[in-house]
Design an enzyme around this catalytic site. Structure first.
Site, short mmCIF file in Angstrom:
data_model
loop_
_atom_site.label_atom_id
_atom_site.label_comp_id
_atom_site.label_asym_id
_atom_site.label_seq_id
_atom_site.Cartn_x
_atom_site.Cartn_y
_atom_site.Cartn_z
NE ARG A 65 -3.64 0.36 2.42
CZ ARG A 65 -3.52 1.33 3.33
NH1 ARG A 65 -2.71 1.21 4.35
NH2 ARG A 65 -4.23 2.45 3.23
CE LYS A 130 1.71 -5.57 6.32
NZ LYS A 130 1.61 -4.22 5.80
NE ARG A 265 2.89 7.25 11.52
CZ ARG A 265 3.72 8.21 11.88
NH1 ARG A 265 4.87 7.93 12.44
NH2 ARG A 265 3.41 9.48 11.70
#
Ligand code: BTN
Length: 268
Positions: A65, A130, A265
């Site tokens: 992204r 992640k 974030r």
């Protein structure tokens, strides 16, 4: 454990794992390409009623992204893209990115991965690291309906730390499951999960999944900063609305942020 090899996936094993649904998909496997998303996006639109899937063992220009690079090492990731067509009367693409993240989360949970969380709009995390990334790109539109290329990268084995950009913590399936499935079974499970959920999404929109997404929201009630190069908004994450927009409580009141080229974030 049956994860890696650096060879391309075995097509008959994928077909067997898809069972009665095998005809719903047209699957190609490549040893190498630039980016499976770019390939599917740039090909002429197939209209044969099937979902076209491209699995690439090695991507020389994998994309993430916000114009970022997506790093993966052969045998250490499952990287593939799917091309879905939605009928003109659906609410697509509102919330589609979030549904995609939820489909990956549910699929991994079904294999036994615990404590899967979602970072808006669609990162799949475990303990803040992640595990999978998703890139949704719209390709068609108009009278024929919306088409989307949905690209998924799942970390199967840990990447060498030296290969990771600073500050990026990653999780891998091999650390989370004592007996990980083969890549063919993992892929088939994901395709079946997407098929199920995108049918509901086509009929009822993201609203049908909002509660399930919220249950896995990694930042629920937490301070976050959301923005792009042009600026950031600071606020407390309230959740998402029926279109998949992020709702924030800020000093100036409630704000709604649409998933696009923005990132989220944690705020101090
Ligand atoms: C992100 O987290 O920024 C999204 C990453 C998406 C990576 C996948 S790998 C398969 C597909 N092909 C690409 O070039 N990107 C997506």
């Amino acid at each position: 454990m049956s994860i890696p090899s650096t060879s391309t996936l075995n097509s008959s094993a994928i077909t067997a794992a898809l069972g009665a649904k095998a005809r719903r998909f047209a699957i190609r496997t490549l040893a190498e390409c630039d980016s499976s998303n770019s390939r599917l996006r740039d090909e002429p639109s197939p209209d044969d009623g099937r979902v076209h899937v491209l699995v690439c063992e090695r991507q020389s220009a994998g994309r993430g992204r916000r114009g970022r690079q997506w790093l993966s090492a052969p045998g250490a990731s499952l990287t593939f893209s799917m091309r879905w067509r939605f009928p003109p009367e659906t609410s697509a693409p509102a919330g589609l990115s979030l549904v995609a993240g939820l489909a990956v989360a549910r699929s991994l949970e079904g294999l036994g991965v615990e404590a899967v969380q979602l970072k808006w709009p669609n990162d799949v995390l475990v303990t803040g690291r992640k595990l999978a990334g998703i890139l949704v790109e719209l390709v068609g539109g108009g009278a024929a309906g919306v088409e989307a290329v949905i690209g998924i990268g799942i970390n199967l084995r840990p990447l060498p730390e030296d290969d990771l950009p600073d500050g990026l913590a990653v999780a891998a399936v091999s650390e989370l499951l004592a007996s990980p499935p083969s890549r063919e079974r993992l892929l088939a499970g994901l395709l079946l999960q997407f098929d199920l959920m995108l049918e509901t999404y086509g009929a009822a929109g993201f609203a049908a999944f909002r509660g399930a997404w919220e249950q896995r929201n990694a930042h629920a009630g937490l301070p976050v900063r959301v923005g792009d190069d042009a600026g950031e908004i600071l606020g407390t994450c309230l959740g998402v609305d029926d279109d998949g927009a992020l709702c924030l409580q800020t000093d100036a009141g409630e704000r709604r942020v649409i998933a696009g080229d923005v990132s989220l974030r944690p705020a101090p």
